[in-house]
Design an enzyme around this catalytic site. Sequence first.
Site, PDB file in Angstrom:
ATOM      1  N   ASN A 136       3.907  -0.151   0.647  1.00 47.15           N
ATOM      2  CA  ASN A 136       3.747   1.058   1.441  1.00 47.15           C
ATOM      3  C   ASN A 136       4.462   0.937   2.784  1.00 47.15           C
ATOM      4  O   ASN A 136       5.522   1.517   2.980  1.00 47.15           O
ATOM      5  CB  ASN A 136       2.256   1.347   1.644  1.00 47.15           C
ATOM      6  CG  ASN A 136       2.023   2.727   2.224  1.00 47.15           C
ATOM      7  OD1 ASN A 136       2.943   3.361   2.726  1.00 47.15           O
ATOM      8  ND2 ASN A 136       0.803   3.199   2.168  1.00 47.15           N
ATOM      9  N   ASP A 137       3.919   0.121   3.678  1.00 48.88           N
ATOM     10  CA  ASP A 137       4.490   0.073   5.023  1.00 48.88           C
ATOM     11  C   ASP A 137       5.928  -0.445   5.044  1.00 48.88           C
ATOM     12  O   ASP A 137       6.715  -0.047   5.894  1.00 48.88           O
ATOM     13  CB  ASP A 137       3.604  -0.792   5.919  1.00 48.88           C
ATOM     14  CG  ASP A 137       2.203  -0.202   6.030  1.00 48.88           C
ATOM     15  OD1 ASP A 137       2.099   1.040   6.007  1.00 48.88           O
ATOM     16  OD2 ASP A 137       1.240  -0.970   6.118  1.00 48.88           O
ATOM     17  N   VAL A 138       6.273  -1.313   4.076  1.00 48.21           N
ATOM     18  CA  VAL A 138       7.634  -1.873   4.091  1.00 48.21           C
ATOM     19  C   VAL A 138       8.684  -0.870   3.629  1.00 48.21           C
ATOM     20  O   VAL A 138       9.877  -1.154   3.681  1.00 48.21           O
ATOM     21  CB  VAL A 138       7.744  -3.159   3.242  1.00 48.21           C
ATOM     22  CG1 VAL A 138       6.883  -4.259   3.825  1.00 48.21           C
ATOM     23  CG2 VAL A 138       7.392  -2.898   1.803  1.00 48.21           C
TER      24      VAL A 138
END
Lengths: 460, 106
Positions: free
Chosen positions: A386-388
């Site tokens: 997700n965040d990456v």
Amino acid sequence: MTMVVFDIVLFVAAVLLIIGLRKLSHPDSASRGNSLAAIALALGVLVAIFYPLQTQNNNYLYIGLGVLIGGIIGVVSAKKVAMTEMPEMVSLFNGFGGLSAGLISLVWLINNGSSGTASDLGVVLFNLFLGLLAFSGSIIAYGKLSGKLKDEHLKIPFSTAVNIILLLVNLGAIFYFAYVGVLSTLHLSLFLVFSLLYGVVFVAPIGGADMPVVISSLNSLTGITAAVSGIITDNKLMLLGGVLVGSSGIILTLLMCKAMNRPLLSVIFGNFSSAKGSENQVQGNAKEVTPADLAVQLAYSQRVCVVPGYGMAVAQAQKIVKEVEELLDEKDVEFKYAIHPVAGRMPGHMNVLLAEANVSYDKLLDLDDANSYLDTTDVAIIVGANDVVNPSALDDPSSKIYGMPILNLAKTKNVVVLKRSMNPGYAGIQNPLFFKDNTKMLFGDAKKSIEVILRELKEV
Amino acid sequence: MDTIITFIEQNIEIIYLLTFAIFLGFEVISKIPTVLHTPLMSGSNAISGVVLIGAILLIRVTESTNYLALILATLGIILGTINLVGGFAVTGRMLEMFNKKKNKKK
């Protein structure tokens, strides 16, 4: 005469240890490096057991018993642990090492009647503090990684202030008692409690996505405490080994921080996980895709790329992903994996997972290669990351992850996100990627979703 | 102040060793590929099991009637051994996995 023999063996062990570590950092020789380091330490242990000392106490029965019990537990747990549980296993081992170092200090204090010269007592108390801090910190990290402790159960009010105050109290106590030259049992007990508490306060507020930093810094701490234990017991191999672990841990920690574009202090004091900014209000309609449609799309693509994240580890989806890879291979579809350095919960987590599923090296792309590959990819499948892959890191200066190097999917033709729900990732940040025109969502457990895709693929 | 001076005088050898070892550590592990992050971490984690040596050296000079110290030191030996043996075994397993694949490719 015998003394010289022991000293020479210890020296040889030190050299072997350095060579071992050196080999451990190259892919071709890593296995040999690991064995060399193990031999080096075994030699060191033998010397420690048989080195002629002034006393006749020796207590060999206890030593034999301890080594036997520890050895059995160590071998069995190392054999039994699943590769997916590696992060928590490593932090558990690390905690044990820390506690062992703490116990060394404690035994020294008991043997010396809790008094000594300022420098001796200072070093011993400092080591006690470091060892217990590494222990309780690693146990909390273990709890978080194994899912036994949830981030929301570990909210500490004013954690930054508490952290700094506790650190000052502990360091102050070390200087004070070293100056006074003696400490009572009550003082010692309080010091133990405060040291353990500091480890909890140190790790508790640091959230999921920052776990790789936490683990490698705890690792480094245990190394430092091993080095200090080496000073206490006047053993050069311990000193050397500890320092090597300490500095390699620092390198790894800084690498992880660089991969997130955040300074180390901001990770430790950042309380990243608990923060909720106003930026989260990205809205829009997320479009869904059915597994059958996706299967067709995959079969007629030229280049497919999987972006794995922690979700893949949770869903245990790596083996089934590999099956999709094999099937698409037969259909002459190029298939790669884009690995972000901080994907997962420990440094290199995704590499270990995919290695377990027998994915070959040359299919794994690191950040730079992955980004040029993703520009020409037909379908990118995000499995539990997700965040990456959050584009806010590139274009939204108000975002908490702004500036972090990400896997950029802006030019990828089609993006499919396998996800349980629309909940934001660990960082608590909504991901605008999910609302882009070329992004489609496939909700549900990643492993089950991919199983369905695989079945559909076989029929295409 | 005097304490600090005596400390430095008594431990100058250690201070040299410590400083060189720090530089050595940084040099030895400077360029590490991503694939090896986990094995390096768990391998170095195993190396911190050297604390076992300290626990052994201390228990050998402990009075054989001082049971509190003996129990704590034995616990230290157990934990240190778990860290050491378990750490190397886990790292070995992990690296074997990497190697297995490479052989297949050949």
